[in-house]
Each structure stands twice: as structure tokens, then as C-alpha cells.
Design a protein around this motif. Structure first.
Motif, PDB file in Angstrom:
ATOM      1  N   ALA A   1     -12.465 -33.211 -21.040  1.00 59.45           N
ATOM      2  CA  ALA A   1     -11.138 -32.683 -20.679  1.00 59.45           C
ATOM      3  C   ALA A   1     -10.335 -32.311 -21.916  1.00 59.45           C
ATOM      4  N   SER A   2     -10.377 -33.153 -22.935  1.00 57.79           N
ATOM      5  CA  SER A   2      -9.601 -32.864 -24.150  1.00 57.79           C
ATOM      6  C   SER A   2     -10.289 -31.825 -25.030  1.00 57.79           C
ATOM      7  N   GLY A   3     -11.568 -31.570 -24.794  1.00 56.03           N
ATOM      8  CA  GLY A   3     -12.277 -30.572 -25.592  1.00 56.03           C
ATOM      9  C   GLY A   3     -12.538 -29.279 -24.848  1.00 56.03           C
ATOM     10  N   GLY A   4     -11.695 -28.969 -23.878  1.00 56.52           N
ATOM     11  CA  GLY A   4     -11.912 -27.783 -23.055  1.00 56.52           C
ATOM     12  C   GLY A   4     -11.197 -26.537 -23.531  1.00 56.52           C
ATOM     13  N   GLY A   5     -10.723 -26.529 -24.772  1.00 55.92           N
ATOM     14  CA  GLY A   5     -10.050 -25.341 -25.295  1.00 55.92           C
ATOM     15  C   GLY A   5     -10.993 -24.162 -25.430  1.00 55.92           C
ATOM     16  N   SER A   6     -10.456 -22.974 -25.316  1.00 57.72           N
ATOM     17  CA  SER A   6     -11.273 -21.763 -25.415  1.00 57.72           C
ATOM     18  C   SER A   6     -10.380 -20.600 -25.832  1.00 57.72           C
ATOM     19  N   HIS A   7     -10.907 -19.392 -25.780  1.00 60.32           N
ATOM     20  CA  HIS A   7     -10.120 -18.201 -26.093  1.00 60.32           C
ATOM     21  C   HIS A   7     -10.687 -17.002 -25.352  1.00 60.32           C
ATOM     22  N   PHE A   8      -9.893 -15.959 -25.272  1.00 63.47           N
ATOM     23  CA  PHE A   8     -10.317 -14.720 -24.616  1.00 63.47           C
ATOM     24  C   PHE A   8      -9.631 -13.555 -25.317  1.00 63.47           C
TER      25      PHE A   8
ATOM     26  N   TYR B   1      -6.232 -21.229 -26.765  1.00 62.12           N
ATOM     27  CA  TYR B   1      -5.504 -22.331 -26.138  1.00 62.12           C
ATOM     28  C   TYR B   1      -6.385 -23.584 -26.194  1.00 62.12           C
ATOM     29  N   SER B   2      -5.744 -24.752 -26.122  1.00 61.62           N
ATOM     30  CA  SER B   2      -6.478 -26.016 -26.223  1.00 61.62           C
ATOM     31  C   SER B   2      -5.652 -27.122 -25.585  1.00 61.62           C
ATOM     32  N   TYR B   3      -6.216 -28.328 -25.575  1.00 66.56           N
ATOM     33  CA  TYR B   3      -5.525 -29.506 -25.054  1.00 66.56           C
ATOM     34  C   TYR B   3      -4.239 -29.737 -25.837  1.00 66.56           C
ATOM     35  N   PRO B   4      -3.124 -30.082 -25.191  1.00 69.94           N
ATOM     36  CA  PRO B   4      -2.949 -30.481 -23.782  1.00 69.94           C
ATOM     37  C   PRO B   4      -2.596 -29.337 -22.838  1.00 69.94           C
ATOM     38  N   TYR B   5      -2.945 -28.117 -23.172  1.00 75.13           N
ATOM     39  CA  TYR B   5      -2.817 -26.963 -22.282  1.00 75.13           C
ATOM     40  C   TYR B   5      -1.378 -26.646 -21.904  1.00 75.13           C
ATOM     41  N   ARG B   6      -0.519 -26.650 -22.919  1.00 75.69           N
ATOM     42  CA  ARG B   6       0.852 -26.131 -22.729  1.00 75.69           C
ATOM     43  C   ARG B   6       0.775 -24.615 -22.891  1.00 75.69           C
TER      44      ARG B   6
ATOM     45  N   TYR C   1     -15.146 -22.084 -19.242  1.00 74.82           N
ATOM     46  CA  TYR C   1     -14.564 -23.203 -18.511  1.00 74.82           C
ATOM     47  C   TYR C   1     -15.585 -24.306 -18.248  1.00 74.82           C
ATOM     48  N   ALA C   2     -16.689 -24.323 -18.975  1.00 72.79           N
ATOM     49  CA  ALA C   2     -17.753 -25.305 -18.721  1.00 72.79           C
ATOM     50  C   ALA C   2     -17.244 -26.732 -18.903  1.00 72.79           C
ATOM     51  N   ASN C   3     -16.552 -26.995 -20.011  1.00 74.98           N
ATOM     52  CA  ASN C   3     -16.065 -28.350 -20.260  1.00 74.98           C
ATOM     53  C   ASN C   3     -15.064 -28.802 -19.201  1.00 74.98           C
ATOM     54  N   LEU C   4     -14.205 -27.898 -18.787  1.00 77.47           N
ATOM     55  CA  LEU C   4     -13.207 -28.249 -17.783  1.00 77.47           C
ATOM     56  C   LEU C   4     -13.868 -28.572 -16.445  1.00 77.47           C
ATOM     57  N   ASN C   5     -14.859 -27.778 -16.063  1.00 77.81           N
ATOM     58  CA  ASN C   5     -15.563 -28.044 -14.807  1.00 77.81           C
ATOM     59  C   ASN C   5     -16.310 -29.369 -14.855  1.00 77.81           C
ATOM     60  N   VAL C   6     -16.954 -29.649 -15.991  1.00 78.10           N
ATOM     61  CA  VAL C   6     -17.695 -30.906 -16.126  1.00 78.10           C
ATOM     62  C   VAL C   6     -16.741 -32.097 -16.103  1.00 78.10           C
ATOM     63  N   SER C   7     -15.563 -31.946 -16.687  1.00 81.04           N
ATOM     64  CA  SER C   7     -14.610 -33.056 -16.704  1.00 81.04           C
ATOM     65  C   SER C   7     -14.153 -33.417 -15.290  1.00 81.04           C
ATOM     66  N   ILE C   8     -13.990 -32.415 -14.429  1.00 80.73           N
ATOM     67  CA  ILE C   8     -13.631 -32.702 -13.039  1.00 80.73           C
ATOM     68  C   ILE C   8     -14.747 -33.480 -12.354  1.00 80.73           C
ATOM     69  N   LEU C   9     -15.980 -33.064 -12.601  1.00 81.04           N
ATOM     70  CA  LEU C   9     -17.125 -33.760 -12.009  1.00 81.04           C
ATOM     71  C   LEU C   9     -17.167 -35.223 -12.453  1.00 81.04           C
ATOM     72  N   PHE C  10     -16.987 -35.464 -13.744  1.00 75.42           N
ATOM     73  CA  PHE C  10     -16.990 -36.835 -14.242  1.00 75.42           C
ATOM     74  C   PHE C  10     -15.795 -37.628 -13.712  1.00 75.42           C
ATOM     75  N   GLY C  11     -14.688 -36.961 -13.489  1.00 71.64           N
ATOM     76  CA  GLY C  11     -13.529 -37.656 -12.942  1.00 71.64           C
ATOM     77  C   GLY C  11     -13.806 -38.226 -11.562  1.00 71.64           C
ATOM     78  N   PHE C  12     -14.380 -37.423 -10.677  1.00 70.75           N
ATOM     79  CA  PHE C  12     -14.666 -37.911  -9.330  1.00 70.75           C
ATOM     80  C   PHE C  12     -15.854 -38.868  -9.318  1.00 70.75           C
ATOM     81  N   LEU C  13     -16.796 -38.707 -10.236  1.00 71.66           N
ATOM     82  CA  LEU C  13     -17.877 -39.686 -10.360  1.00 71.66           C
ATOM     83  C   LEU C  13     -17.317 -41.044 -10.783  1.00 71.66           C
ATOM     84  N   ASN C  14     -16.337 -41.030 -11.673  1.00 72.46           N
ATOM     85  CA  ASN C  14     -15.695 -42.281 -12.064  1.00 72.46           C
ATOM     86  C   ASN C  14     -14.983 -42.927 -10.879  1.00 72.46           C
ATOM     87  N   PHE C  15     -14.354 -42.118 -10.062  1.00 66.88           N
ATOM     88  CA  PHE C  15     -13.707 -42.661  -8.862  1.00 66.88           C
ATOM     89  C   PHE C  15     -14.724 -43.348  -7.960  1.00 66.88           C
TER      90      PHE C  15
END
Length: 274
Positions: A52-59, A78-83, A210-224
């Protein structure tokens, strides 16, 4: 006798300390469900907050002015914390003077920081709990207090993981929309520059990852799922579970109070004995 020779002898204090440390540790708890799940929680929490914190990217998007046939490439990082609203882009944008604009829309820092904070604290608590399971739990005079605290904290983290993962999933969807190049030059401050006569903004072909962001969501619900599943195994260690599983003793009336026919000594005689 040389002190060095007696340091490792069975009767020496050093020789007794090492077996004592080994007997105080309980590595078998890692093979039990609550210990094994706690180890998985420790690992998965790291992956959750790291991705989640390493999901920065550019376009990129391009700006073509009527006075020039060569388009100007505009990079947006753009990068974490995504302001996102605080991400500046500096370019001439078909103007004589260089100017800074803020092309992105939305701030997702609250959801991102909430998710990462839960991940960090879950990682730290899993490490502390594993240490207690293996090295300290057997030394507790009152194990019931620790087992109750472990149950309450595990339940709380299960709730926190669900709420933070849900909020973070919604935030990631907003980040994807805000960092999609066609949305950038049709909304926000850049749209005003691109709508000027002679200025044409187009997608440059380099889109965000958006690979890191998608993976972070998956790990979040796996943690739940891990923390929610571990509630049962931590509950089994509490005195509440032990009390519910205590055998109930069946008591019969004593002969002095009047034993029914066929009842002697609190036991029922067979029909042939009646």
C-alpha cells in the motif's frame, strides 16, 4: 581447575542455563492453529502495508499547441499517502511563462494512512504475541488474563482489518479514476488549459501501474480472514471455553432422603434385581 574447562560442564551454571532456556520455550505452539495463524498474520501484515505504501506510480499526457507541431509530454508522479490534489505539474502549457498546476482530483490520504497504520500495528502485535506464546506464556502465574486480552485484541484487529480494507478498496478505485490520463485533462485545473483555443491534450500512452495497490487490497482482506478465523482458537484458550466444556456431575438422592425402588447407593438396579 581452569574456569574455562568448567564453563561447559553439566554441573556448572553456564551448562545449566542453556537447557533451562530451551525448556522455557514452547516451539510447539507454532504448530498449533493459533500460533501458526499468528505467524501468517505477521507475514501478511508486512505485505499489506508495504504494497500500500509502495503503490506510487506516474503517467503521461501530451499537450499540442497550434504554434508547434511537436507535442509536449507532461509527466505526473504521485505516491503515498496519495494526497492527489497536492501533486504539482510544472509546464508552459502553450503559455509564454512556465506555470504550476495541480491536475489531479481527490485526496485519499486518510484511507491510505488508516490501512497502513493497521498493518504496522498488526505486524507489531503479531510479533509480540508470538514471543509470548513461545517464551513467556508458560511462565504466567495467571494465564487467564493474557488469554482474555489476546481474544479481545484479536477481535479488534479483525474489525479494523475489515473496515480499513473496505475503505482502502474504495480509495484505490478513486485513485485509478483520478490518475487515468483522459480524466486528468478533462477535469480539474488542466482541463481549463486544455480547453483554450489552439491547445489539444491527448493520452501519451504511458499509464499508471496499479499492481501494488490491487495486491494490497487482496492482502488486506486476507488479513481480515486470518484474524477473524483466529478468534475461535484464541477463545479456546480462555477460561470461558473451559467452563462450558466441564463435565456435569449427575447427582442422585441419597438413601437417607428416601431412595426410589431399585435405587441403592445412587445407582439404578437392573430389572432383574427389582
Amino acid at each position: 581447575m581452569d574456569p574455562a574447562e568448567g564453563a561447559g560442564t553439566p554441573g556448572s551454571p553456564v551448562g545449566l542455563a542453556q537447557p533451562q532456556m530451551m525448556t522455557n520455550s514452547n516451539m510447539r505452539v507454532v504448530k498449533e492453529p493459533r500460533g501458526f495463524l499468528k505467524l501468517l498474520q505477521f507475514i501478511f501484515a508486512i505485505f499489506a502495508f508495504a504494497t500500500a505504501s509502495g503503490g506510487g506510480s506516474h503517467f503521461q499526457f501530451s499537450v499540442t499547441c497550434n504554434s508547434s507541431s511537436d507535442p509536449k509530454m507532461v509527466d505526473v508522479y504521485y505516491s503515498y499517502p496519495y494526497r492527489l490534489e497536492d501533486v504539482p505539474v510544472t509546464s508552459k502549457f502553450c503559455e509564454n511563462a512556465t506555470q504550476s498546476v495541480y491536475p489531479l482530483v481527490g485526496n485519499e490520504n486518510s484511507s491510505a494512512e488508516y490501512f497502513v497504520t493497521i498493518g504496522v500495528f498488526a505486524f507489531l502485535y503479531s510479533l509480540v504475541a508470538l514471543t509470548i506464546y513461545v517464551f513467556v506464556e508458560g511462565q504466567f502465574g495467571d494465564k487467564d488474563l493474557w488469554s482474555k486480552a489476546d481474544l479481545f485484541i484479536t477481535t479488534a484487529f479483525a474489525i479494523f482489518w475489515f473496515t480499513s480494507s473496505s475503505a482502502w478498496a474504495a480509495a484505490v478505485a478513486d485513485i485509478k479514476w483520478s490518475t487515468y490520463a483522459p480524466n486528468v485533462y478533462t477535469h480539474g485545473s488542466v482541463s481549463k488549459l486544455c480547453s483554450k483555443p489552439g491547445a489539444v491534450c491527448t493520452d501519451a500512452g504511458l499509464n499508471s501501474s496499479y499492481a501494488n495497490l490491487n495486491v494490497s487490497i487482496l492482502f488486506g482482506f486476507l488479513n481480515f480472514i486470518l484474524w477473524a478465523g483466529n478468534i475461535w482458537f484464541t477463545y479456546k484458550e480462555t477460561p470461558w471455553h473451559a467452563q462450558r466444556n466441564e463435565p456435569v456431575e449427575k447427582k442422585y438422592p441419597s438413601p437417607a432422603l428416601g431412595t426410589p425402588t431399585g435405587m441403592e447407593g445412587g445407582t439404578l438396579s437392573s430389572p432383574s434385581q427389582i
